[in-house]
Design an enzyme around this catalytic site. Structure first.
Site, short mmCIF file in Angstrom:
data_model
loop_
_atom_site.label_atom_id
_atom_site.label_comp_id
_atom_site.label_asym_id
_atom_site.label_seq_id
_atom_site.Cartn_x
_atom_site.Cartn_y
_atom_site.Cartn_z
N ASN A 1 96.32 -80.79 -9.06
CA ASN A 1 95.54 -81.85 -8.42
C ASN A 1 94.38 -82.26 -9.30
OD1 ASN A 1 92.68 -81.42 -7.06
ND2 ASN A 1 93.70 -79.42 -7.07
N PHE B 1 86.95 -84.36 -5.79
CA PHE B 1 86.02 -84.26 -4.64
C PHE B 1 86.02 -85.51 -3.78
CE2 PHE B 1 82.94 -81.07 -6.93
CZ PHE B 1 83.87 -80.06 -6.71
N SER C 1 85.40 -76.72 -10.21
CA SER C 1 86.51 -77.67 -10.10
C SER C 1 86.64 -78.41 -11.42
CB SER C 1 86.27 -78.64 -8.96
OG SER C 1 86.45 -77.96 -7.74
N ASN D 1 87.83 -81.29 -12.01
CA ASN D 1 88.00 -82.74 -11.92
C ASN D 1 86.70 -83.53 -11.79
OD1 ASN D 1 90.89 -82.39 -11.92
ND2 ASN D 1 90.65 -81.61 -9.84
N THR D 2 85.57 -82.86 -11.96
CA THR D 2 84.27 -83.54 -11.99
C THR D 2 83.67 -83.29 -13.36
OG1 THR D 2 83.95 -83.28 -9.60
CG2 THR D 2 81.97 -83.65 -10.90
N LYS E 1 81.69 -70.04 -6.77
CA LYS E 1 83.14 -70.06 -7.04
C LYS E 1 83.35 -70.35 -8.52
CE LYS E 1 87.53 -71.93 -5.44
NZ LYS E 1 88.20 -72.66 -4.36
N ASN F 1 88.97 -70.68 -8.95
CA ASN F 1 89.42 -72.06 -8.73
C ASN F 1 90.72 -72.30 -9.50
OD1 ASN F 1 89.29 -74.88 -8.02
ND2 ASN F 1 87.07 -74.60 -7.85
#
Ligand SMILES: Cc1cc2nc3c(=O)[nH]c(=O)nc-3n(C[C@H](O)[C@H](O)[C@H](O)COP(=O)(O)O)c2cc1C
Length: 353
Positions: free
Chosen positions: A110, A114, A175, A177-178, A213, A242
């Site tokens: 994915n 967010f 994460s 994706n940021t 995390k 993660n």
């Protein structure tokens, strides 16, 4: 399980992964889910941070990003649900498609980025539940908006807004994706960030446990830094881990070339080894939540023996359906008894003893 495996699962799998997830959320919200009558085996019961967990198995962040369905998830037999990631402002996330199944690998990739409805919507949901006398352990996973320049302010806003309602708080700096988010795991930045959020939490009416995390893709020295800062700042826990940006060469499905974070079965070994290492680096003194690739009782047990006080899953629920919590809890209880344990707490970190 049979209904999911033979009817609902295949139907959902005809849809794009994100649309199927949205439909699953609607079904949960409307009450279309199996009724679980039996409580988990008492051997699974534990206390941590003053909270009671009927089973150590929870739902990982990202499944219920806007705190819409945590109550039905608890009713499916999970011991706790981590909602979020929530950011102060609502944001749409990355362009679609951005969620991909890898069925042969029992994995997912994915790059949602967010997507969420923001702090106000989220807080209202949790507040309403709490006012109605809702009970259960609800973790709150906090992130930062993609366009916020300042590294810390969004986390501080999240902690201020949600400390009164969260069973525990998670600072999500892992994460993939940021852009730039994962850099906050470096020693100096992480220390400053944690000092800021700890200060913010101190001003709230309630001081819930604060966790971080972490990503599975850190170098040896970066991993050591996270452990050192965790000890220095005295945070209450670490979630390991993660999704990964690595692509093991065992992956079969063509979606392996998609950008984003890989989860599910292909993440199991890496995340469990990191968990084991973090237990070692923190001397078993900081509670760890083990997440990554859990799909059965044996894998749940492996994480616990490697050092996890609690465990979570996301991807396997998509492949196996809503009864997964009950099945894994039952298998885990059997494995504990088979090894002569009388309580789950005795097995935490057993590999190290
Ligand atoms: C579609 C999807 C969305 C996710 N969103 C988030 C998120 O918003 N915040 C977060 O901390 N982790 C998020 N995760 C990561 C999970 O919480 C978990 O760490 C990871 O998926 C590994 O667990 P699993 O192998 O059981 O899926 C997401 C995972 C998936 C598959």
């Amino acid at each position: 399980m049979k209904f999911y495996a033979s009817i609902l699962g295949p139907l959902l799998f005809c849809l794009d992964a994100e649309r199927a997830h949205q439909l699953g959320l609607i079904a949960l919200k409307l009450g279309f889910y199996p009724t679980i009558r039996k409580a988990p085996d008492p051997i699974l019961k534990s206390r941590l941070w003053g909270l009671e967990f009927l089973t150590p198995l929870g739902v990982a962040a990202g499944f219920d990003k806007n705190a819409d369905v945590f109550d039905p998830l608890l009713k499916l037999g999970f011991g706790f649900v981590e909602t979020g990631t929530v950011t102060p402002k609502a944001q749409a996330g990355n362009e679609k498609p951005r969620m991909f199944r890898l069925p042969e690998d029992l994995g997912f990739i994915n790059r949602l980025g967010f997507n969420n409805k923001g702090l106000e919507y989220y807080t209202n949901n949790i507040m309403r539940w709490s006012k109605q006398g809702g009970s259960g352990v609800i973790g709150v996973n906090i992130g930062k908006n993609t366009n916020t320049k300042d590294d810390f302010s969004d986390f501080v806003s999240g902690v201020i807004a949600l400390s009164d309602y969260a069973s525990y708080l998670v600072i999500n700096i892992s994460s993939p994706n940021t852009p730039g988010l994962r850099n906050l795991q470096s020693r100096v930045k992480l220390k400053k960030l944690l000092d800021s959020v700890i200060l913010a939490r101190g001003k709230a009416n309630k001081q819930p446990p604060l966790l971080v995390k972490m990503a599975p893709d850190l170098s040896v020295s970066e991993t050591n830094d996270v452990a050192e800062v965790a000890k220095e700042t005295n945070i209450d826990g670490i979630i390991v881990s993660n999704t990964t940006v690595e692509r093991p060469n065992t992956l079969k499905n063509k979606n392996k070339f998609e950008k984003g974070g890989l989860s599910g079965e292909p993440l199991f070994t890496t995340s469990t080894e990191l968990l084991r290492n973090m237990y070692h680096l923190t001397g078993g003194k900081i509670p760890l939540i083990g997440v990554g690739g859990i799909s059965n009782g044996a894998q749940a047990y492996e994480k616990i023996k490697a050092g996890a006080s609690l465990i979570q899953l996301y991807s396997a629920m998509v492949y196996q359906g809503p009864k997964i919590a009950v099945i894994i809890s039952k298998e885990l209880a059997w494995l504990l008894k088979n090894d002569g344990f009388t309580s789950i707490s005795q097995a935490i970190g057993a590999d190290h003893h």
